[in-house]
Design an enzyme around this catalytic site. Structure first.
Site, PDB file in Angstrom:
ATOM      1  N   ALA A  66      34.280  21.281  85.635  1.00 28.74           N
ATOM      2  CA  ALA A  66      34.377  20.234  85.312  1.00 28.74           C
ATOM      3  C   ALA A  66      35.815  19.515  85.125  1.00 28.74           C
ATOM      4  O   ALA A  66      36.741  20.530  85.271  1.00 28.74           O
ATOM      5  CB  ALA A  66      33.831  20.000  83.785  1.00 28.74           C
ATOM      6  N   GLY A 109      32.049  24.468  85.591  1.00 29.42           N
ATOM      7  CA  GLY A 109      30.879  23.690  85.947  1.00 29.42           C
ATOM      8  C   GLY A 109      30.352  23.716  87.414  1.00 29.42           C
ATOM      9  O   GLY A 109      29.404  23.523  87.662  1.00 29.42           O
ATOM     10  N   GLU A 112      28.156  26.466  87.614  1.00 28.41           N
ATOM     11  CA  GLU A 112      26.968  26.017  86.722  1.00 28.41           C
ATOM     12  C   GLU A 112      26.147  25.148  87.777  1.00 28.41           C
ATOM     13  O   GLU A 112      24.890  24.887  87.684  1.00 28.41           O
ATOM     14  CB  GLU A 112      27.492  25.357  85.464  1.00 28.41           C
ATOM     15  CG  GLU A 112      28.003  26.243  84.526  1.00 28.41           C
ATOM     16  CD  GLU A 112      28.479  25.801  83.250  1.00 28.41           C
ATOM     17  OE1 GLU A 112      29.380  24.669  83.474  1.00 28.41           O
ATOM     18  OE2 GLU A 112      28.238  26.017  82.320  1.00 28.41           O
ATOM     19  N   GLU A 132      36.185  28.854  81.366  1.00 25.68           N
ATOM     20  CA  GLU A 132      36.234  28.144  80.270  1.00 25.68           C
ATOM     21  C   GLU A 132      37.174  28.572  79.139  1.00 25.68           C
ATOM     22  O   GLU A 132      37.902  27.988  78.376  1.00 25.68           O
ATOM     23  CB  GLU A 132      34.910  27.381  79.834  1.00 25.68           C
ATOM     24  CG  GLU A 132      34.213  26.528  80.919  1.00 25.68           C
ATOM     25  CD  GLU A 132      33.347  27.132  81.732  1.00 25.68           C
ATOM     26  OE1 GLU A 132      33.449  28.445  81.958  1.00 25.68           O
ATOM     27  OE2 GLU A 132      32.276  26.685  82.356  1.00 25.68           O
TER      28      GLU A 132
END
Ligand SMILES: CC(C)=CC(=O)SCCNC(=O)CCNC(=O)[C@H](O)C(C)(C)COP(=O)(O)OP(=O)(O)OC[C@H]1O[C@@H](n2cnc3c(N)ncnc32)[C@H](O)[C@@H]1OP(=O)(O)O
Length: 258
Positions: A66, A109, A112, A132
């Site tokens: 992300a 992300g 993910e 993260e």
């Protein structure tokens, strides 16, 4: 018509290919890119000529996570009010098969997003991780849940708590990756796999996907009952008649996707 800026969308036969395209930021998943991936998948879902979807990135990065620069200034009130990352849940509602072709970094992300796809074909250069924790947050697009289901508690804890990366071989051994191919062959191999799927009967492929996914949501007995009923319902399709007739007549099936 589609008008995307942070992804490329093209159709190769019955396969819709989505290429993440923010090379300067290693395909960091900002709000625009996230919205465009979801919109492209939903567009391909509606296209009767498409039987499978392929999501890929660049040689250097599938996606490095992300977008940290976009997230950094946000407050709790901001992320709670906008329900940050809830948009990604729309990908798990996709019914057509989705293959991820991963080279380079698939972190946070990015990992993910790969796990939101139905299976991952990795280049030998791929690196997976949920770093993260190093940023003072935890996975927020399903990583703690999907990674644990894919690789088990021990390795998921290792990755989520240390933030270390694993290479393609470790990811394949752990069950995150379906197969590894040389980086130079990644797109061809992934396209071949997606094309094979897209040439199957679409409703039957969707049923197979739904049945496998059900195993994550239910008990074994309920899952087997669900599978049995869906299996029975395949006999209501023209493609079951065609598939079995083609076998008996020693020819290739000509599925009508009905
Ligand atoms: C919080 C949730 C729910 C999910 C997340 O995904 S959090 C983010 C998880 N990902 C990471 O922590 C990885 C961050 N990136 C890196 O650690 C490194 O970029 C690297 C190891 C992937 C690659 O290192 P390298 O030295 O080869 O390249 P860089 O110079 O660091 O990167 C090039 C360029 O891309 C920008 N970049 C990379 N990742 C991100 C990111 N996740 N968000 C925003 N921008 C990213 C990086 O800043 C650089 O751009 P600039 O030179 O303009 O700063």
């Amino acid at each position: 018509m589609s008008d995307f800026e942070t992804i490329l969308l093209d159709r190769r036969g019955r396969v819709g290919v989505i290429t993440l395209n923010r090379p300067k930021a290693l395909n960091a998943l900002n709000a625009q890119l996230m919205g465009e991936v979801v919109a492209a998948v939903e567009e391909l879902e509606q296209d009767p000529e498409i039987g499978a979807i392929l999501i890929t990135g660049s040689e250097r990065a599938f996606a490095a996570g992300a977008d940290i620069k976009e997230m950094q200034p946000k407050t709790f009130a901001d992320v709670y009010a906008e329900d940050l990352f809830t948009q990604w849940d729309r990908l798990s509602a996709a019914r057509k098969p989705i293959v991820a072709a991963v080279a380079g970094y698939a972190l946070g992300g990015g990992c993910e997003l790969a796990m939101l796809c139905d299976f991952i074909i990795a280049a030998d250069t791929a690196k997976f991780g949920q770093p993260e924790i190093k940023l003072g947050v935890i996975p927020g697009i399903g990583g703690s849940q999907r990674l644990t289901r894919a690789v088990g508690k021990a390795k998921a804890m290792d990755l989520c708590l240390t933030g270390r990366n694993m290479d393609a071989e470790e990811a394949e051994r752990a069950g995150l990756v379906a197969r590894i191919v040389p980086a130079a062959d990644l797109l061809d191999e992934a396209l071949k796999a997606a094309t094979t799927i897209a040439e199957m009967s679409l409703p039957i492929a969707m049923m197979a996907k739904e049945a496998v996914n059900r195993s994550f949501e239910t008990t074994l007995a309920e899952g087997v009952r669900f599978e049995r009923r869906v299996f029975h319902s395949t006999f209501a399709t023209a493609d079951q008649k065609e598939g079995m007739a083609a076998f008996i007549e020693k020819r290739a099936p000509n599925f009508s996707h009905r």
